[in-house]
Design a protein around this motif. Structure first.
Motif, PDB file in Angstrom:
ATOM      1  N   VAL A 112     -20.265   4.560  -3.002  1.00 39.66           N
ATOM      2  CA  VAL A 112     -19.993   3.026  -3.204  1.00 39.66           C
ATOM      3  C   VAL A 112     -18.599   2.642  -3.156  1.00 39.66           C
ATOM      4  O   VAL A 112     -18.271   1.382  -2.820  1.00 39.66           O
ATOM      5  CB  VAL A 112     -20.661   2.509  -4.601  1.00 39.66           C
ATOM      6  N   ILE A 113     -17.774   3.734  -3.239  1.00 34.01           N
ATOM      7  CA  ILE A 113     -16.235   3.551  -2.877  1.00 34.01           C
ATOM      8  C   ILE A 113     -15.850   4.492  -1.913  1.00 34.01           C
ATOM      9  O   ILE A 113     -16.163   5.757  -2.444  1.00 34.01           O
ATOM     10  CB  ILE A 113     -15.550   3.294  -4.152  1.00 34.01           C
ATOM     11  N   SER A 114     -15.141   4.217  -0.746  1.00 37.17           N
ATOM     12  CA  SER A 114     -14.641   5.263  -0.012  1.00 37.17           C
ATOM     13  C   SER A 114     -13.307   5.086   0.197  1.00 37.17           C
ATOM     14  O   SER A 114     -12.886   4.137   0.766  1.00 37.17           O
ATOM     15  CB  SER A 114     -15.367   5.359   1.498  1.00 37.17           C
ATOM     16  N   ILE A 115     -12.371   6.082  -0.396  1.00 30.61           N
ATOM     17  CA  ILE A 115     -10.939   5.879  -0.153  1.00 30.61           C
ATOM     18  C   ILE A 115     -10.604   7.046   0.903  1.00 30.61           C
ATOM     19  O   ILE A 115     -10.802   8.027   0.676  1.00 30.61           O
ATOM     20  CB  ILE A 115     -10.397   6.220  -1.673  1.00 30.61           C
ATOM     21  N   GLN A 116      -9.715   6.712   2.014  1.00 27.71           N
ATOM     22  CA  GLN A 116      -9.349   7.481   2.965  1.00 27.71           C
ATOM     23  C   GLN A 116      -7.922   7.429   3.165  1.00 27.71           C
ATOM     24  O   GLN A 116      -7.315   6.298   3.524  1.00 27.71           O
ATOM     25  CB  GLN A 116     -10.020   7.097   4.342  1.00 27.71           C
ATOM     26  N   GLY A 117      -7.061   8.481   3.091  1.00 29.14           N
ATOM     27  CA  GLY A 117      -5.752   8.662   3.549  1.00 29.14           C
ATOM     28  C   GLY A 117      -4.814   7.553   2.505  1.00 29.14           C
ATOM     29  O   GLY A 117      -3.910   7.033   3.161  1.00 29.14           O
ATOM     30  N   LEU A 118      -5.218   7.219   1.315  1.00 29.22           N
ATOM     31  CA  LEU A 118      -4.679   6.382   0.459  1.00 29.22           C
ATOM     32  C   LEU A 118      -3.094   6.775   0.203  1.00 29.22           C
ATOM     33  O   LEU A 118      -2.892   7.875  -0.452  1.00 29.22           O
ATOM     34  CB  LEU A 118      -5.499   5.933  -0.667  1.00 29.22           C
ATOM     35  N   ALA A 119      -2.280   6.079   0.686  1.00 30.52           N
ATOM     36  CA  ALA A 119      -0.884   6.154   0.051  1.00 30.52           C
ATOM     37  C   ALA A 119       0.048   5.041  -0.450  1.00 30.52           C
ATOM     38  O   ALA A 119      -0.525   3.997  -0.125  1.00 30.52           O
ATOM     39  CB  ALA A 119       0.106   7.037   1.288  1.00 30.52           C
ATOM     40  N   LYS A 120       0.854   5.159  -1.537  1.00 25.37           N
ATOM     41  CA  LYS A 120       1.644   4.125  -2.029  1.00 25.37           C
ATOM     42  C   LYS A 120       3.076   4.538  -2.274  1.00 25.37           C
ATOM     43  O   LYS A 120       3.381   5.426  -3.048  1.00 25.37           O
ATOM     44  CB  LYS A 120       0.965   3.424  -3.177  1.00 25.37           C
ATOM     45  N   THR A 121       3.811   3.858  -1.567  1.00 25.61           N
ATOM     46  CA  THR A 121       5.451   4.084  -1.771  1.00 25.61           C
ATOM     47  C   THR A 121       6.055   2.677  -2.219  1.00 25.61           C
ATOM     48  O   THR A 121       5.914   1.825  -1.380  1.00 25.61           O
ATOM     49  CB  THR A 121       6.112   4.612  -0.737  1.00 25.61           C
ATOM     50  N   TYR A 122       6.634   2.650  -3.416  1.00 18.63           N
ATOM     51  CA  TYR A 122       7.043   1.258  -3.954  1.00 18.63           C
ATOM     52  C   TYR A 122       8.581   1.006  -3.259  1.00 18.63           C
ATOM     53  O   TYR A 122       9.155   1.995  -2.540  1.00 18.63           O
ATOM     54  CB  TYR A 122       7.361   1.483  -5.536  1.00 18.63           C
ATOM     55  N   ALA A 123       9.108  -0.013  -3.325  1.00 18.64           N
ATOM     56  CA  ALA A 123      10.311  -0.542  -2.773  1.00 18.64           C
ATOM     57  C   ALA A 123      11.571   0.293  -3.212  1.00 18.64           C
ATOM     58  O   ALA A 123      12.349   0.644  -2.532  1.00 18.64           O
ATOM     59  CB  ALA A 123      10.601  -1.749  -2.930  1.00 18.64           C
ATOM     60  N   SER A 124      11.387   0.901  -4.346  1.00 21.27           N
ATOM     61  CA  SER A 124      12.334   1.881  -5.019  1.00 21.27           C
ATOM     62  C   SER A 124      12.636   3.349  -4.443  1.00 21.27           C
ATOM     63  O   SER A 124      13.466   3.997  -4.622  1.00 21.27           O
ATOM     64  CB  SER A 124      12.021   1.980  -6.614  1.00 21.27           C
ATOM     65  N   GLY A 125      11.419   3.356  -3.641  1.00 19.38           N
ATOM     66  CA  GLY A 125      11.149   5.004  -2.962  1.00 19.38           C
ATOM     67  C   GLY A 125      10.477   5.911  -3.538  1.00 19.38           C
ATOM     68  O   GLY A 125       9.985   6.890  -3.155  1.00 19.38           O
ATOM     69  N   LEU A 126       9.823   5.077  -4.582  1.00 17.57           N
ATOM     70  CA  LEU A 126       9.035   6.231  -5.474  1.00 17.57           C
ATOM     71  C   LEU A 126       7.591   6.361  -4.850  1.00 17.57           C
ATOM     72  O   LEU A 126       7.092   5.315  -4.357  1.00 17.57           O
ATOM     73  CB  LEU A 126       8.729   5.628  -6.974  1.00 17.57           C
ATOM     74  N   THR A 127       7.184   7.387  -4.562  1.00 17.24           N
ATOM     75  CA  THR A 127       5.807   7.709  -4.072  1.00 17.24           C
ATOM     76  C   THR A 127       4.877   7.894  -5.019  1.00 17.24           C
ATOM     77  O   THR A 127       4.952   8.797  -5.666  1.00 17.24           O
ATOM     78  CB  THR A 127       5.781   8.947  -3.059  1.00 17.24           C
ATOM     79  N   ALA A 128       4.062   6.977  -5.078  1.00 21.93           N
ATOM     80  CA  ALA A 128       3.013   7.006  -6.247  1.00 21.93           C
ATOM     81  C   ALA A 128       1.599   7.723  -6.047  1.00 21.93           C
ATOM     82  O   ALA A 128       1.017   8.420  -6.624  1.00 21.93           O
ATOM     83  CB  ALA A 128       2.766   5.520  -6.871  1.00 21.93           C
ATOM     84  N   LEU A 129       1.178   7.461  -4.487  1.00 23.01           N
ATOM     85  CA  LEU A 129      -0.027   8.225  -4.078  1.00 23.01           C
ATOM     86  C   LEU A 129       0.177   8.955  -2.764  1.00 23.01           C
ATOM     87  O   LEU A 129       1.002   8.287  -1.992  1.00 23.01           O
ATOM     88  CB  LEU A 129      -1.024   7.204  -3.972  1.00 23.01           C
ATOM     89  N   LYS A 130      -0.354   9.977  -2.404  1.00 17.17           N
ATOM     90  CA  LYS A 130       0.088  10.783  -1.350  1.00 17.17           C
ATOM     91  C   LYS A 130      -1.268  11.077  -0.457  1.00 17.17           C
ATOM     92  O   LYS A 130      -1.878  11.964  -0.834  1.00 17.17           O
ATOM     93  CB  LYS A 130       0.644  12.042  -1.653  1.00 17.17           C
ATOM     94  N   GLY A 131      -1.759  10.150   0.281  1.00 18.50           N
ATOM     95  CA  GLY A 131      -2.680  10.632   1.178  1.00 18.50           C
ATOM     96  C   GLY A 131      -4.108  10.991   0.273  1.00 18.50           C
ATOM     97  O   GLY A 131      -4.520  12.157   0.722  1.00 18.50           O
ATOM     98  N   VAL A 132      -4.330  10.211  -0.508  1.00 21.83           N
ATOM     99  CA  VAL A 132      -5.603  10.478  -1.193  1.00 21.83           C
ATOM    100  C   VAL A 132      -7.045  10.019  -0.486  1.00 21.83           C
ATOM    101  O   VAL A 132      -7.144   8.764  -0.029  1.00 21.83           O
ATOM    102  CB  VAL A 132      -5.829   9.608  -2.570  1.00 21.83           C
ATOM    103  N   ASP A 133      -7.891  11.074  -0.614  1.00 23.38           N
ATOM    104  CA  ASP A 133      -9.336  10.990  -0.096  1.00 23.38           C
ATOM    105  C   ASP A 133     -10.259  10.915  -1.090  1.00 23.38           C
ATOM    106  O   ASP A 133     -10.153  12.185  -1.799  1.00 23.38           O
ATOM    107  CB  ASP A 133      -9.522  12.176   1.119  1.00 23.38           C
ATOM    108  N   LEU A 134     -11.125  10.204  -1.461  1.00 27.19           N
ATOM    109  CA  LEU A 134     -11.887  10.177  -2.603  1.00 27.19           C
ATOM    110  C   LEU A 134     -13.263   9.330  -2.381  1.00 27.19           C
ATOM    111  O   LEU A 134     -12.917   8.237  -1.682  1.00 27.19           O
ATOM    112  CB  LEU A 134     -11.461   9.728  -3.979  1.00 27.19           C
ATOM    113  N   GLU A 135     -14.489   9.719  -2.589  1.00 27.10           N
ATOM    114  CA  GLU A 135     -15.459   8.876  -2.615  1.00 27.10           C
ATOM    115  C   GLU A 135     -16.189   8.940  -3.934  1.00 27.10           C
ATOM    116  O   GLU A 135     -16.622   9.825  -4.513  1.00 27.10           O
ATOM    117  CB  GLU A 135     -16.564   9.597  -1.526  1.00 27.10           C
TER     118      GLU A 135
END
Length: 308
Positions: free
Chosen positions: A4-27
């Motif tokens: 019901v949820i498919s997550i592919q290559g999810l990444a999140k880097t904030y303006a401060s430079g903090l990387t919160a998520l690194k290439g998350v794959d999840l179903e």
């Protein structure tokens, strides 16, 4: 079971430079209870916020029931209910009023019977005309749950829903979660109470430093990463483990009164008879035996600790 949820290559880097998520794959499978575990700052809330449309991803794609959360945000958002970690709502509104308003935000027609049942299930019906500012912390948490469920979502996110609440609310919460799952609602929860995840979840994911460490069926995770322990209550305390027992994984506890054997859960108890015969041969007496399995909390600590 379909995703019901498919997550592919999810990444999140904030303006401060903090990387919160690194290439998350999840179903996430339709109709399951999925527990996402991780230490503070691991990325749990960031992941939930992106799926729910509160935050934007730096990279990656998310589909909710086949719809892209960016392109089809109205459709995907209407399918999701979120109980956030923080207690925030209109303190001057009444319990019933804020629940009605939340339902209307998603374009759902008024349904007094549904809202009454929801508020009764959460022990809020008697408080329906009270202003939220007058409620206790536990009651305010119940209101957040009612708001999240007001538009009858197919997917419910619970972000640390029982943090700091009383035992009664925790019990009511999990009874409600079970009923929702029986009705086909998919539940995704984060929690610091690992015993809750162990009791409630069908599958478990562990996230640490923005990356998924493991995702598996709860039972399979316990089998593959768990261990079993045989605790031998010694007749006489032991100062150290004899070298003649070096073939086994042993530890002393309880001031030398307990000798604990750890063995692979996948191997069963095949090695225990040989171990006990060896104790007899060495003249090591014992008064009792007990066994236990590695808990989910111990597995979680070992997974996160290995990445420290």
């Amino acid at each position: 079971m379909s995703a019901v949820i498919s997550i592919q290559g999810l990444a999140k880097t904030y303006a401060s430079g903090l990387t919160a998520l690194k290439g998350v794959d999840l179903e996430i499978r339709r109709g399951e209870i999925f527990a996402l575990l991780g230490p503070n700052g691991a990325g749990k809330t960031t992941l939930i916020s992106i799926v729910c449309g509160i935050a934007r991803a730096t990279a990656g794609r998310i589909l909710v029931d086949g719809h892209d959360i960016v392109r089809d945000y109205r459709i995907t958002r209407s399918k999701i209910g979120l109980v956030p970690q923080e207690l925030h709502t209109d303190m001057f509104e009444t319990v019933l009023g804020t629940t009605q308003f939340s339902r209307g935000l998603f374009g759902r027609a008024p349904d007094p019977a549904h809202l009454e049942k929801l508020l009764r299930d959460l022990s809020l019906w008697e408080k329906r005309n009270d202003k939220i500012m007058t409620l206790s912390g536990g009651m305010k948490r119940r209101v957040l749950i009612a708001k999240a469920l007001s538009h009858e979502p197919e997917i419910l996110f619970l972000d640390e829903p029982t943090a700091g609440v009383d035992v009664e609310l925790r019990r009511d919460m999990w009874a409600l979660v079970r009923r929702l799952r029986e009705g086909g609602v998919t539940i995704i929860l984060t929690t610091h109470y690992i015993d809750e995840a162990e009791e409630m979840a069908d599958r478990i994911g562990v996230i640490d430093k923005g990356a998924l460490v493991v995702v598996d069926e709860k039972a399979q995770l316990m089998r593959s990463l768990g261990a079993k322990h045989l605790v031998v209550h010694l007749a006489q305390p032991m100062e150290s483990i004899p070298s003649a027992l070096s073939a086994w994984r042993l530890a002393l506890g309880n001031g030398g009164r307990d000798l604990e054997l750890t063995y692979d859960a996948r191997e069963g108890s095949a090695g225990i008879p040989a171990f006990l015969r060896r104790l007899d041969a060495l003249g090591i007496g014992y008064s009792d035996l007990e066994t236990r399995e590695t808990s989910l909390e111990e597995i979680f600590v070992s997974l996160v600790g290995a990445r420290a």
